[in-house]
Design an enzyme around this catalytic site. Structure first.
Site, PDB file in Angstrom:
ATOM      1  N   LEU A   1      11.370   1.163   6.979  1.00 15.56           N
ATOM      2  CA  LEU A   1      10.810   1.610   5.710  1.00 15.56           C
ATOM      3  C   LEU A   1      11.532   2.872   5.246  1.00 15.56           C
ATOM      4  CD1 LEU A   1       8.473   1.137   3.636  1.00 15.56           C
ATOM      5  CD2 LEU A   1       7.200   2.856   4.920  1.00 15.56           C
TER       6      LEU A   1
ATOM      7  N   ARG B   1       8.259   4.013  -4.817  1.00 13.51           N
ATOM      8  CA  ARG B   1       8.347   3.045  -3.723  1.00 13.51           C
ATOM      9  C   ARG B   1       7.316   1.933  -3.899  1.00 13.51           C
ATOM     10  NH1 ARG B   1       7.732   5.115   2.363  1.00 13.51           N
ATOM     11  NH2 ARG B   1       5.587   5.384   1.654  1.00 13.51           N
TER      12      ARG B   1
ATOM     13  N   TYR C   1       0.832  -1.209   0.000  1.00 18.16           N
ATOM     14  CA  TYR C   1       0.000   0.000   0.000  1.00 18.16           C
ATOM     15  C   TYR C   1       0.858   1.248   0.000  1.00 18.16           C
ATOM     16  CZ  TYR C   1       0.828   1.100   4.949  1.00 18.16           C
ATOM     17  OH  TYR C   1       1.401   1.460   6.139  1.00 18.16           O
TER      18      TYR C   1
ATOM     19  N   GLU D   1      11.978   2.176  14.278  1.00 19.52           N
ATOM     20  CA  GLU D   1      11.107   3.246  13.791  1.00 19.52           C
ATOM     21  C   GLU D   1       9.839   3.283  14.629  1.00 19.52           C
ATOM     22  OE1 GLU D   1      10.262   2.315   9.696  1.00 19.52           O
ATOM     23  OE2 GLU D   1       9.849   0.221  10.165  1.00 19.52           O
TER      24      GLU D   1
ATOM     25  N   LYS E   1       6.568  -2.035   1.883  1.00 18.54           N
ATOM     26  CA  LYS E   1       5.397  -1.432   2.536  1.00 18.54           C
ATOM     27  C   LYS E   1       4.188  -2.348   2.349  1.00 18.54           C
ATOM     28  CE  LYS E   1       3.234   3.125   3.148  1.00 18.54           C
ATOM     29  NZ  LYS E   1       3.701   3.343   4.535  1.00 18.54           N
TER      30      LYS E   1
ATOM     31  N   ARG F   1      -8.239 -20.770  -1.605  1.00 20.96           N
ATOM     32  CA  ARG F   1      -7.129 -20.395  -0.729  1.00 20.96           C
ATOM     33  C   ARG F   1      -5.980 -21.387  -0.889  1.00 20.96           C
ATOM     34  NH1 ARG F   1      -5.207 -21.666   4.351  1.00 20.96           N
ATOM     35  NH2 ARG F   1      -4.366 -19.923   5.574  1.00 20.96           N
TER      36      ARG F   1
END
Length: 286
Positions: free
Chosen positions: A206, A52, A33, A182, A150, A101
């Site tokens: 990140l 990114r 995302y 972070e 991310k 799945r």
């Protein structure tokens, strides 16, 4: 007002938006995302976020269902359709919905990636936290080791936010091997003797788009930047501390684990960096 959202090629009222229960983002957190801020109806650092995004997709061998030009057009259409002046646009790409799945990845030619975007209204420029500062606590960093991607695997950061709230704080800084990695949704910094200190880039953190911009602007303003790890104890003895992210820009940190940082008030370095960042962002926003 009912928002208009984007789901796999369609602009829909949010009440009509649907994703398959077999989508791997839902079943496996198999997705990435980005969040791009909007100020004055314009996108802040879209190129950085799109670059990114592509890197995250590449690291996970996931296909991008649209070109970057198409992605920009979708962002602009959502701003217009929702009359968004200030806030953000959330974008999520998942590996899609196979027939059933399975832990094994589906063939990307048979199962196209799923793309979802929506807007959020938020006060960014005049956020109260920027004026009074935030309090953080420290927690162990228990995430997987590819934090440079991310992904939508945000359960532990969410738990960290809740731990902070229960402790009467605003956020948490995660610690690994005695050093701060972070924040739960931001990059972490301290200021000592006029020097800005922040952890260097690696798989441990990140690569924040706002981080890159703030460090570049700091150097242009003749501020000294040192990229290295630091401990909570060092942070508590710093003159200032702050965090950066796409939607906070620069937020001063005034307390860590109950100890006031410096004077306990918002510091001049964090305030100046926030001011410069907003100034420059307004000049270059798309």
């Amino acid at each position: 007002m009912t928002r208009t959202v984007y789901v796999n090629g369609e602009y829909l009222p949010e009440t009509e938006a649907k994703i398959s229960i077999f989508d791997r983002g839902f079943l496996m957190a198999d997705g990435v995302y980005e969040v791009t801020s909007v100020i004055g109806g314009k996108l802040v650092d879209f190129e950085g976020h799109s670059a990114r995004l592509q890197r995250s997709l590449n690291e996970l061998d996931m296909a991008n269902p649209v070109t970057m030009d198409e992605l920009l057009a979708i962002h602009r259409a959502l701003i217009e359709k929702n009359q968004l002046d200030e806030g953000g646009i959330y974008l999520q790409i998942t590996r899609g919905a196979p027939a059933d799945r399975d832990f094994a990845f589906p063939d990307p030619d048979e199962t196209p990636s799923s793309l979802v975007l929506f807007t959020q209204v938020k006060n960014l420029v005049n956020a109260l936290a920027a004026q009074k500062g935030i309090k953080v606590i420290s927690i162990d960093d228990l995430r997987w080791t590819r934090r440079d991607i991310k992904t939508v695997q945000l359960l532990y950061p969410s738990m960290g936010k809740m731990m902070a709230a229960k402790a009467g704080a605003d956020d948490a800084w995660m610690v690994e091997d005695g050093k701060v990695t972070e924040g739960t949704s931001n990059n972490a910094y301290i200021v000592k003797g006029g020097k800005i200190i922040t952890r260097k880039l690696s798989n441990d953190i990140l690569a924040g788009i706002t981080r890159a911009a703030v460090l570049r602007l700091a150097k242009e303003a003749q501020m000294v930047v040192e990229e290295r790890s630091f401990s909570i104890e060092e942070a508590q003895e710093a003159d200032e501390a702050f965090v950066t992210s796409a939607t906070t820009f620069v937020f001063p940190v005034v307390e860590i684990d109950g100890k006031a940082i410096g004077s306990g008030e918002v510091g001049s370095v964090a305030s100046r960096l926030r001011e410069i960042y907003i100034e420059e962002s307004l000049k270059t926003a798309l």
